[in-house]
Design a protein around this motif. Structure first.
Motif, PDB file in Angstrom:
ATOM      1  N   LYS A 195      33.453  82.978 -29.173  1.00  7.00           N
ATOM      2  CA  LYS A 195      33.624  81.654 -29.767  1.00  7.00           C
ATOM      3  C   LYS A 195      34.326  80.683 -28.821  1.00  7.00           C
ATOM      4  O   LYS A 195      33.968  79.501 -28.764  1.00  7.00           O
ATOM      5  N   TYR A 196      35.328  81.150 -28.094  1.00  7.99           N
ATOM      6  CA  TYR A 196      36.044  80.241 -27.203  1.00  7.99           C
ATOM      7  C   TYR A 196      35.153  79.823 -26.036  1.00  7.99           C
ATOM      8  O   TYR A 196      35.194  78.672 -25.589  1.00  7.99           O
ATOM      9  N   ALA A 256      33.017  77.118 -27.199  1.00  7.57           N
ATOM     10  CA  ALA A 256      33.774  75.875 -27.312  1.00  7.57           C
ATOM     11  C   ALA A 256      34.000  75.234 -25.940  1.00  7.57           C
ATOM     12  O   ALA A 256      33.941  74.017 -25.799  1.00  7.57           O
ATOM     13  N   GLU A 310      32.756  71.508 -24.842  1.00 10.65           N
ATOM     14  CA  GLU A 310      33.716  70.498 -24.415  1.00 10.65           C
ATOM     15  C   GLU A 310      33.383  69.989 -23.015  1.00 10.65           C
ATOM     16  O   GLU A 310      33.555  68.808 -22.722  1.00 10.65           O
ATOM     17  N   LYS A 353      39.738  69.604 -24.390  1.00 13.89           N
ATOM     18  CA  LYS A 353      40.391  70.420 -25.413  1.00 13.89           C
ATOM     19  C   LYS A 353      39.328  71.238 -26.154  1.00 13.89           C
ATOM     20  O   LYS A 353      38.842  70.834 -27.210  1.00 13.89           O
ATOM     21  N   GLU A 384      39.626  73.683 -27.992  1.00 12.30           N
ATOM     22  CA  GLU A 384      40.062  74.115 -29.327  1.00 12.30           C
ATOM     23  C   GLU A 384      39.567  73.193 -30.430  1.00 12.30           C
ATOM     24  O   GLU A 384      39.519  73.597 -31.597  1.00 12.30           O
ATOM     25  N   ARG A 385      39.213  71.960 -30.073  1.00 11.46           N
ATOM     26  CA  ARG A 385      38.738  71.031 -31.107  1.00 11.46           C
ATOM     27  C   ARG A 385      37.474  71.575 -31.801  1.00 11.46           C
ATOM     28  O   ARG A 385      37.230  71.303 -32.965  1.00 11.46           O
ATOM     29  N   TRP A 386      36.688  72.367 -31.061  1.00  4.70           N
ATOM     30  CA  TRP A 386      35.455  72.909 -31.620  1.00  4.70           C
ATOM     31  C   TRP A 386      35.706  74.135 -32.491  1.00  4.70           C
ATOM     32  O   TRP A 386      34.794  74.646 -33.138  1.00  4.70           O
ATOM     33  N   MET A 387      36.942  74.614 -32.510  1.00 10.95           N
ATOM     34  CA  MET A 387      37.288  75.788 -33.303  1.00 10.95           C
ATOM     35  C   MET A 387      38.201  75.437 -34.467  1.00 10.95           C
ATOM     36  O   MET A 387      38.798  76.318 -35.079  1.00 10.95           O
ATOM     37  N   GLU A 388      38.308  74.152 -34.753  1.00  2.00           N
ATOM     38  CA  GLU A 388      39.126  73.688 -35.868  1.00  2.00           C
ATOM     39  C   GLU A 388      38.655  74.361 -37.161  1.00  2.00           C
ATOM     40  O   GLU A 388      37.477  74.298 -37.518  1.00  2.00           O
ATOM     41  N   ARG A 423      36.330  69.271 -37.724  1.00  2.00           N
ATOM     42  CA  ARG A 423      35.659  69.906 -36.601  1.00  2.00           C
ATOM     43  C   ARG A 423      34.503  69.038 -36.106  1.00  2.00           C
ATOM     44  O   ARG A 423      33.750  68.492 -36.900  1.00  2.00           O
TER      45      ARG A 423
END
Length: 203
Positions: free
Chosen positions: A8-9, A12, A16, A94, A96-100, A106
């Protein structure tokens, strides 16, 4: 493919990177009917130029159009929006914005040409919400969404994973200057050194 889908990361990070440095700067559309856009009258047949980078960065100044739309329409002076500062856009990396966890906060990928999730992405963090404004316009939107989006996402993640697990990338070029048109890329040759990771450091 299963390993890529589960990363998942990694997914993301690729998204990004596309948001920050979309290969294509602009998209063109033709108005099929008279319409009003942010207070501006757009006649039927007019060509509409969409700046992809600006669309990607609107979150940096989310209320810009609401606050200054009338002034833009009247041709009056307005402050330069932060979303037009490409350095500000690129410094906002960032993944992490896609994993909100909250779907309402998200970002969203555009739905595929047929609206099918399997046509949109490979191993995505979230589903495509047709009712939500997409935060990634690299592949277009609506019926003109690029049919290669899923293939690209899979290939990009495979390449990034293969390099990151075996090498430490060191940027040798002191300053990278970017050109924005016709595609976003370094103006001059950019050099990297790939240092093999020790076996104990490899993922």
């Amino acid at each position: 493919k299963a390993s890529l889908d589960a990363s998942k990361y990694l997914d993301a990070v690729v998204r990004e990177a596309l948001r920050i440095n979309s290969p294509g700067l602009a998209q063109m559309r033709t108005a099929l009917a008279d319409l009003e856009l942010c207070g501006l009258r757009v006649p039927q047949g007019a060509n509409i130029f969409l700046n992809v980078m600006t669309a990607h960065a609107l979150e940096l100044t989310p209320d810009y159009l609401q606050r200054y739309g009338p002034q833009v329409a009247a041709g009056g002076p307005v402050p330069v929006p932060s979303h037009l500062d490409l350095q500000a856009v690129r410094s906002a990396f960032k993944p992490e914005r896609w994993m909100e966890p909250d779907p309402a906060k998200r970002p969203s990928l555009p739905p595929g040409p047929a609206g099918g999730e399997e046509r949109v992405q490979a191993g995505a963090v979230d589903g495509a919400d047709p009712a939500k404004r997409p935060s990634l316009m690299t592949f277009g939107h609506g019926p003109h969404t690029c049919i290669g989006i899923a293939l690209y996402m899979m290939e990009a993640k495979a390449m990034v994973a293969a390099i990151a697990r075996s090498y430490d990338l060191q940027l040798l070029t002191e300053k990278v200057e970017w050109q924005e048109f016709p595609t976003i890329r370094p103006k001059h040759d950019t050099f990297l050194r790939l240092v093999p990771l020790a076996a104990a450091d490899r993922v």
